[in-house]
Design a protein around this motif. Structure first.
Motif, PDB file in Angstrom:
ATOM      1  N   ASP A   6     -15.773  72.907  49.071  1.00 25.80           N
ATOM      2  CA  ASP A   6     -15.861  71.695  50.169  1.00 25.80           C
ATOM      3  C   ASP A   6     -14.814  71.414  50.776  1.00 25.80           C
ATOM      4  N   LEU A   7     -14.553  71.261  52.020  1.00 26.60           N
ATOM      5  CA  LEU A   7     -13.750  70.742  52.792  1.00 26.60           C
ATOM      6  C   LEU A   7     -13.377  69.381  52.582  1.00 26.60           C
ATOM      7  N   LEU A   8     -12.236  68.790  52.350  1.00 29.19           N
ATOM      8  CA  LEU A   8     -11.873  67.395  51.907  1.00 29.19           C
ATOM      9  C   LEU A   8     -10.924  66.876  53.141  1.00 29.19           C
ATOM     10  N   VAL A   9     -11.258  65.682  53.298  1.00 29.17           N
ATOM     11  CA  VAL A   9     -10.523  64.654  54.170  1.00 29.17           C
ATOM     12  C   VAL A   9      -9.994  63.420  53.693  1.00 29.17           C
ATOM     13  N   THR A  10      -9.616  62.630  54.211  1.00 31.80           N
ATOM     14  CA  THR A  10      -9.013  61.396  53.690  1.00 31.80           C
ATOM     15  C   THR A  10     -10.266  60.404  53.463  1.00 31.80           C
ATOM     16  N   ALA A  11     -10.399  59.739  52.423  1.00 33.04           N
ATOM     17  CA  ALA A  11     -11.420  58.610  52.238  1.00 33.04           C
ATOM     18  C   ALA A  11     -10.898  57.257  52.547  1.00 33.04           C
ATOM     19  N   ALA A  12     -12.038  56.401  52.701  1.00 30.44           N
ATOM     20  CA  ALA A  12     -11.682  55.187  52.723  1.00 30.44           C
ATOM     21  C   ALA A  12     -10.853  54.248  51.600  1.00 30.44           C
ATOM     22  N   THR A  13     -11.169  54.898  50.561  1.00 31.98           N
ATOM     23  CA  THR A  13     -10.247  54.392  49.310  1.00 31.98           C
ATOM     24  C   THR A  13      -8.763  54.804  49.471  1.00 31.98           C
ATOM     25  N   PRO A  14      -7.815  53.966  49.456  1.00 37.30           N
ATOM     26  CA  PRO A  14      -6.528  54.262  49.667  1.00 37.30           C
ATOM     27  C   PRO A  14      -6.041  55.429  48.904  1.00 37.30           C
ATOM     28  N   GLY A  15      -5.268  56.408  49.333  1.00 37.74           N
ATOM     29  CA  GLY A  15      -4.844  57.352  48.480  1.00 37.74           C
ATOM     30  C   GLY A  15      -5.661  58.522  48.155  1.00 37.74           C
ATOM     31  N   HIS A  16      -7.062  58.539  48.540  1.00 40.69           N
ATOM     32  CA  HIS A  16      -7.973  59.383  47.924  1.00 40.69           C
ATOM     33  C   HIS A  16      -8.584  60.260  48.905  1.00 40.69           C
ATOM     34  N   ALA A  17      -9.383  61.384  48.558  1.00 41.07           N
ATOM     35  CA  ALA A  17      -9.744  62.297  49.333  1.00 41.07           C
ATOM     36  C   ALA A  17     -11.412  62.243  48.913  1.00 41.07           C
ATOM     37  N   MET A  18     -12.033  62.684  50.239  1.00 41.55           N
ATOM     38  CA  MET A  18     -13.577  62.758  49.871  1.00 41.55           C
ATOM     39  C   MET A  18     -14.047  63.838  50.553  1.00 41.55           C
ATOM     40  N   ARG A  19     -15.384  64.324  50.256  1.00 41.15           N
ATOM     41  CA  ARG A  19     -16.071  65.480  50.788  1.00 41.15           C
ATOM     42  C   ARG A  19     -16.247  65.112  52.367  1.00 41.15           C
ATOM     43  N   ALA A  20     -15.883  66.192  53.311  1.00 43.12           N
ATOM     44  CA  ALA A  20     -16.057  65.972  54.802  1.00 43.12           C
ATOM     45  C   ALA A  20     -17.590  66.319  55.141  1.00 43.12           C
ATOM     46  N   ASP A  21     -17.866  65.650  56.166  1.00 43.50           N
ATOM     47  CA  ASP A  21     -19.323  65.963  56.685  1.00 43.50           C
ATOM     48  C   ASP A  21     -18.887  66.856  58.018  1.00 43.50           C
ATOM     49  N   PRO A  22     -19.502  67.973  57.979  1.00 48.42           N
ATOM     50  CA  PRO A  22     -19.068  68.845  59.030  1.00 48.42           C
ATOM     51  C   PRO A  22     -19.147  68.518  60.375  1.00 48.42           C
ATOM     52  N   ALA A  23     -20.293  67.695  60.531  1.00 49.40           N
ATOM     53  CA  ALA A  23     -20.470  67.031  62.034  1.00 49.40           C
ATOM     54  C   ALA A  23     -19.294  66.301  62.477  1.00 49.40           C
ATOM     55  N   ALA A  24     -18.578  65.687  61.608  1.00 47.81           N
ATOM     56  CA  ALA A  24     -17.419  64.735  61.634  1.00 47.81           C
ATOM     57  C   ALA A  24     -16.115  65.287  61.833  1.00 47.81           C
TER      58      ALA A  24
END
Length: 587
Positions: free
Chosen positions: A540-558
């Motif tokens: 999975d591609l990862l992007v920054t999350a709303a949680t400070p200092g964390h990453a999350m799974r990216a939504d391909p559409a976004a």
């Protein structure tokens, strides 16, 4: 009733021996000394009258001479000159005679054999004499080929010499020819000579040998080719005493020289062995010269230190400089050979240990464990391995906790281009570091870290950051990063590296980086993640999350350009946050 025990041994035998070659004249007298005690062995005091008689038989017989003397006893001791009152007839000494002594007119004590036919005045009982002048108490000259004096005895000592004066000499032997002044020969199993200082407070030597000629003052030799015993053995029983000491008071030369003249001899000129926890050889220099100088004239070795047994834990050789202000080395080894490239120092190890080890054991030491320097075109330190070892040169530092000891320091003060050159084959460089600090490696670089990081300043205190934090570019300060705080941030650039394989920085190599964080920009990095946008799967591609200092799974559409941090290498589907490995490559 009094009795006459054996006379005082310490000073009698010498005078008795000296009279063997004397000529009896009308003035001749026999020195005699003895001790008077009672039957319990207590010494008598006061004055006594002693009657001396010479007889021609051990019992009975006819007297040949006699006289009476009054003596004063000093703690039982008396000294007389036999013949002082009534001189001897020299003709009476061509046969065995016996001396009888009686005290205060009492019974005669057992007679003492005085001599045998054929001797001039051969005394076989202990005697003593005194001499208040500067002339010899006894002088013997010998113009023949025999001995001037020959002494034998079955007692404690065949010859004893005593000098009672402060500067007197107990025994003085002089030779005007090429022969020895003193020759001591033991036909039995005991020593030929014993030199002993019996005074506990004396600081003088038991044996002093000096020469005013060109030969050695003392020569010791073993002529028995079948013996394995040393020619000279020196022992000391004192605490801290020196068993053997050689001093040189001249301006040049050697205090001690050990030489093997036979070119076929395979032994060592000097052999030292210690069976205690002490050095076999201790060399001390009190001046400006070296404590030890070892020279080899031919193809031999100047100095060899070897353990005599296959076991033991002590040092084979140890060089110690105990001074605090000495700026000189404890050991200096110099090779002055100009025609061949022989080493000044060669250290070999035939076992499994280390051939050489250099340590600074003091925690206050600021020096170098091993210092190598060359002022010529050669290499200051050269290491070669011909076996299966992995390192030609191995260096290390052994220091206490908190020490800033340096295992290896290399300095280039000359005009050469390189600080260090590493070769797998002589003449073929495999790696080198030039004088500007640039490294060159033919086979590439392998590091235990899995990412490339660069040192960055952060917003706020550096202690607020931890490995795994997702970092974005700060919009407030140049060349500064901070924790991510919003989803899909296009300012994302990397992750706080846990153990980077390579750290890049604009600072110098000696500058402190504690106020910066190593931000991994490419490679595999442990990264903080959250499942706020759904479970994370591998790839999975990862992007920054709303949680400070964390990453999350990216939504391909976004997705849009610049928001991708990297790809997940491990899944995460738990609650809250976790730490997974991510192949970071922000784009």
């Amino acid at each position: 009733m009094t009795r006459l025990p054996r006379p005082l041994a310490p000073c009698l035998l010498v005078l008795a021996a000296s009279l063997l070659g004397a000529t009896v004249s009308a003035q001749s007298a026999i020195p005699y000394q003895g001790v008077l005690t009672d039957t319990d062995g207590a010494p008598l005091t006061g004055s006594v009258e002693l009657t001396f008689m010479l007889w021609d038989a051990p019992t009975g017989g006819t007297p040949t001479w006699g006289e009476t003397q009054t003596v004063t006893l000093d703690d039982g001791v008396f000294s007389v000159q036999l013949g002082a009152e009534d001189s001897f007839d020299p003709d009476e000494f061509d046969r065995p005679l016996y001396l009888g002594v009686s005290v205060d007119g009492g019974d005669e004590l057992p007679r003492i054999p005085l001599g045998a036919a054929g001797t001039a005045l051969g005394l076989r009982f202990p005697v003593a004499g005194t001499n208040a002048t500067n002339a010899p108490a006894l002088q013997i000259s010998n113009t023949g080929s025999g001995f001037g004096i020959a002494v034998s005895g079955d007692g404690v000592g065949a010859v004893t010499a005593a000098g009672a004066g402060a500067e007197s000499i107990g025994l003085l032997a002089t030779a005007a020819g090429t022969g020895a002044a003193v020759s001591a020969v033991n036909m039995g199993n005991g020593p030929a000579g014993v030199f002993r200082v019996s005074g506990a407070s004396s600081d003088e030597a038991a044996l002093v040998a000096s020469t005013e000629g060109t030969g050695p003052a003392l020569s010791v030799a073993t002529t028995n080719t079948g013996t394995v015993e040393p020619a000279l053995t020196v022992r000391t029983a004192g605490n801290g005493a020196i068993g053997f000491e050689a001093r040189h008071d001249g301006e040049a030369g050697f205090a001690g020289a050990f030489i093997i003249d036979d070119p076929d001899f395979v032994g060592s000129p000097l052999y030292a062995q210690s069976n205690a926890e002490s050095a076999s050889v201790l060399a001390v220099s009190g001046g400006d010269g070296p404590a030890v100088g070892a020279f080899a004239n031919e193809g031999g070795t100047g100095l060899v230190a070897q353990r005599a047994t296959t076991s033991g834990s002590g040092h084979v050789a140890e060089f110690v400089d105990p001074t605090d202000d000495n700026a000189e080395a404890a050991v200096v080894i110099t090779a002055e050979t100009q025609t061949t490239a022989v080493p000044a120092l060669l250290v070999e190890h035939g076992g499994r240990g280390t051939a050489g080890r250099f340590e600074i054991t003091s925690t206050a030491g600021i020096g170098t464990g091993l210092y190598a320097r060359t002022i010529g075109p050669g290499v200051a330190l050269h290491g070669t391995t011909s076996g299966s070892g992995t390192l030609a040169v191995g260096t290390w530092a052994h220091a206490a906790s908190g020490s800033d000891a340096v295992p290896l320091r290399v300095s280039q003060d000359g005009t050469g281009d390189d600080i260090a050159v590493f070769q797998a084959t002589t003449g073929v460089n495999q790696a080198r570091i030039d004088r500007l600090g640039v490294g060159y490696f033919n086979g590439g670089v392998q590091s235990s870290g899995a990412d490339v990081a660069e040192a960055f300043a952060v917003e706020g205190p550096v202690e607020a950051y931890a490995p795994g934090d997702v970092l974005v570019i700060s919009t407030r300060t140049n060349r500064t990063v901070e924790k991510s705080a919003e989803a899909y941030s296009s300012l994302v650039v990397g992750v706080y590296a846990t153990r980077p394989g390579l750290v890049l920085t604009e600072r110098g190599i000696d500058d402190d980086l504690d106020d910066l964080v190593p931000m991994g920009v490419v490679g595999v990095l442990p990264t903080k993640v959250t499942a706020e946008n759904g479970p994370i799967r591998r790839g999975d591609l990862l992007v920054t999350a709303a949680t400070p200092g964390h990453a999350m799974r990216a939504d391909p559409a976004a997705l849009r350009v610049g928001v991708v941090l990297g790809k997940a290498l491990e899944p995460f589907d738990g609650d809250g946050s976790g730490l997974i490995r991510v192949l970071v490559n922000a784009k």
